[in-house]
Design a protein around this motif. Structure first.
Motif: not given
Length: 585
Positions: A10-15, A20-25, A243-249, A279-283
């Protein structure tokens, strides 16, 4: 002969977390039967403390199911918030270590300020950075902090002609991981000129062959190439399980239950390779369950992207007006039943790091009053029927002012629209508004001297790039805004003749820019180094001079001096689309 077995991980993944260490509204649009009056509510979402809690839970669940676990980041942790403006890569290294990242791809924003800051970041990181197509073989070893010798930087091996990779043991069965970064890195970031990015397909094939030679047939790629390129790569190349990706959010999955759209299904399969992005921004946290057959093919790839929500819901974005108890319960019950939402408590360990080491300085900037915006200041990249950006010209004015304050005889300034990230509402302006929202890219200013004809070429090149006029552009962000420099761009003119009436302001008088005269200009380091259509600016008369001042610092000093900001009275850019009346920016 190697005897292979099946493997389950199992992979947990972020990109694209962008500090964005703080939460967003975020706003959630719910079905009408959930709430009587409102269909839209606001929730606190994401942030590193919630990511950390979610990862611990996903890891525990994986182990209960007898699965191996790994937590990875697909690049672009730099830039984005005051935490980066203040602490550069060091806060990212500290917090990525703390949430348990086990491997990371190199994003383009990691290289916005050259290699040094990546080297400093990797000195603090206790995980490997995987970037198989980065060739450091010609790196100048007299630099203060070279990258080449670092044990945790897995780059191209020029002697063996393949990328380095790491191996994760999954119940005694090896799984190899390598990384790939955008090959046109020099076009969109600022890597040092002595380090090069090689072609993605070539390096992928040579690295897969090297992995197979070591008797490993299960392979995962960490990519910062963008979603479409990942899908394309999966169709071009054999032998990659995921392929675990990023860049395009890209937020894979169906989020129409929360008022967002649908972007492919999670874990899309192409040519036997599963492609994911979160996605993005640690959401959100991506959770990929990957089952390999003994022969290295994928037996099963499934999982989910989940938004990481807090438990309080409000009617307003500032999160001060709470729902009544009945409505609150109805929202919570609805969301609890959704697979793509996870309610998360904040991890107290991460909260403690933020509270003791980083938040105090950030909070100080969030309350520091700099100036007033006397009216709404709108930002658009390309001028429309209402005109151009009202805030970008003020930003460019600040560059001229700052350059002159530092003793340089500046004629004019040019800035790309994508370097400005938001409009401004009327009212007080804080340091946080400037460095956290308006100009979050911590990129320094540069003074350079070029002939008038190069300025003309750069302006045309940048707009051609922004609107795909005869070239395949990199996006609308290259559109130029100026200070003490005005011109008309006519889309339908012949290439090379699209810039008309190019003039600069000398002692309050507009005079024509002459092709062979030398002018002194100031821009961000991004524009001054010829990115996204501005290549003509590289033909400098003398070596460009880097000022030890970021865009945000220059604008803050300028705004403080001005006290009140209002839209410019005169537009300097006239933009004439084909078949249209001119649009004055």
């Amino acid at each position: 002969m190697t005897h292979h077995r099946s493997a389950k991980i199992t992979f947990a993944h972020i990109n694209d977390t962008h500090s964005h260490f703080e939460p967003s509204s975020i706003s959630l649009s719910l079905p009408e039967d959930v709430l009587d009056t409102e269909t839209s509510v606001y929730a606190s979402c994401g942030g590193f403390s919630r990511v950390s809690s979610a990862v611990k839970d996903v890891k525990r669940q994986a182990h209960l199911k007898g699965r191996e676990f790994m937590f990875v980041h697909a690049g672009d942790c730099f830039q984005g918030t005051l935490f980066f403006s203040l602490y550069k890569g060091l806060a990212n290294a500290r917090l990525l270590n703390a949430i348990g990242i086990e491997a990371m791809a190199l994003g383009n924003h990691e290289l916005d300020m050259g290699n040094d800051i990546v080297a400093d970041f990797m000195d603090q990181a206790n995980f490997p950075m995987l970037v198989a197509n980065w060739d450091l073989s010609e790196e100048d070893q007299s630099k203060s902090n070279p990258l080449r010798g670092k044990e945790n930087v897995y780059v191209f091996n020029s002697e063996l002609e393949h990328g380095r990779f790491i191996v994760k043991e999954v119940d005694g069965e090896p799984v190899a991981l390598f990384g790939l970064a955008i090959e046109n890195m020099a076009g969109i970031a600022n890597p040092d000129p002595d380090t090069h990015f090689l072609k993605v397909v070539d390096v992928a094939n040579s690295t897969i062959a090297a992995i197979h030679q070591q008797g490993i047939n299960k392979i995962v790629l960490l990519s910062h190439l963008g979603y479409e390129r990942d899908l394309e790569l999966a169709s071009q190349i054999e032998g990659i399980g995921a392929i675990i990706g990023g860049h395009t959010h890209t937020m894979q999955g169906d989020f129409s239950n929360l008022g967002y759209g649908v972007t492919d299904s999670y874990a899309t399969m192409v040519n036997g390779t599963c492609v994911v992005q979160a996605g993005c921004n640690a959401l959100a946290l991506g959770q990929l369950e990957l089952d390999f057959n003994a022969d290295g093919t994928v037996e099963r790839a499934t999982g989910v992207n989940q938004l990481l929500l807090g438990r309080q819901f409000t009617v307003d974005a500032s999160r001060s007006e709470h729902l009544d108890d009945n409505s609150h319960d109805a929202v919570k019950q609805y969301l609890k039943a959704q697979d793509n939402v996870r309610f998360c408590a904040k991890d107290p360990i991460i909260e403690n790091i933020l509270n003791t080491e980083y938040r105090p300085k950030v909070r100080e900037l969030q309350t520091q009053h700099i100036a007033e915006a006397s009216e709404p200041l709108r930002h658009v990249r390309i001028p429309d029927h209402r005109g151009g950006s009202q805030i970008a010209p003020l930003v460019v004015d600040s560059f001229v002012w700052q350059g002159r304050e530092l003793g340089h005889d500046i004629d004019f300034a040019i800035h790309n629209a994508g370097g400005v990230r938001s409009s401004l509402n009327p009212g007080p302006l804080t340091s946080a508004d400037i460095a956290g929202k308006l100009l979050p890219f911590a990129i320094g200013l540069m003074v350079y001297q070029v002939k008038g004809k190069r300025v003309r070429e750069a302006l045309e090149g940048a707009i051609n790039n922004a609107i795909d006029n005869g070239v395949e552009g990199t996006g609308s962000g290259s559109f130029p805004y100026t200070s003490h420099l005005r011109f008309t761009y006519r889309c339908c003119s012949e290439p090379g003749n699209r810039i008309e009436n190019l003039q600069t302001c000398k002692s309050g008088v507009w005079v024509d820019v002459e092709d062979d005269l030398i002018y002194t200009s100031i821009s961000s380091g991004y524009t001054a180094t010829g990115k996204e259509g501005y290549g003509a600016l590289l033909d400098c008369v003398v070596e460009p001079k880097a000022l030890n001042v970021t865009m945000a610092e220059a604008f803050e000093r300028y705004a403080r001096m001005m006290e009140s900001l209002e839209a410019p009275s005169e537009a300097l850019v006239s933009y004439i689309p084909c078949g249209c009346e001119q649009v004055v920016a």
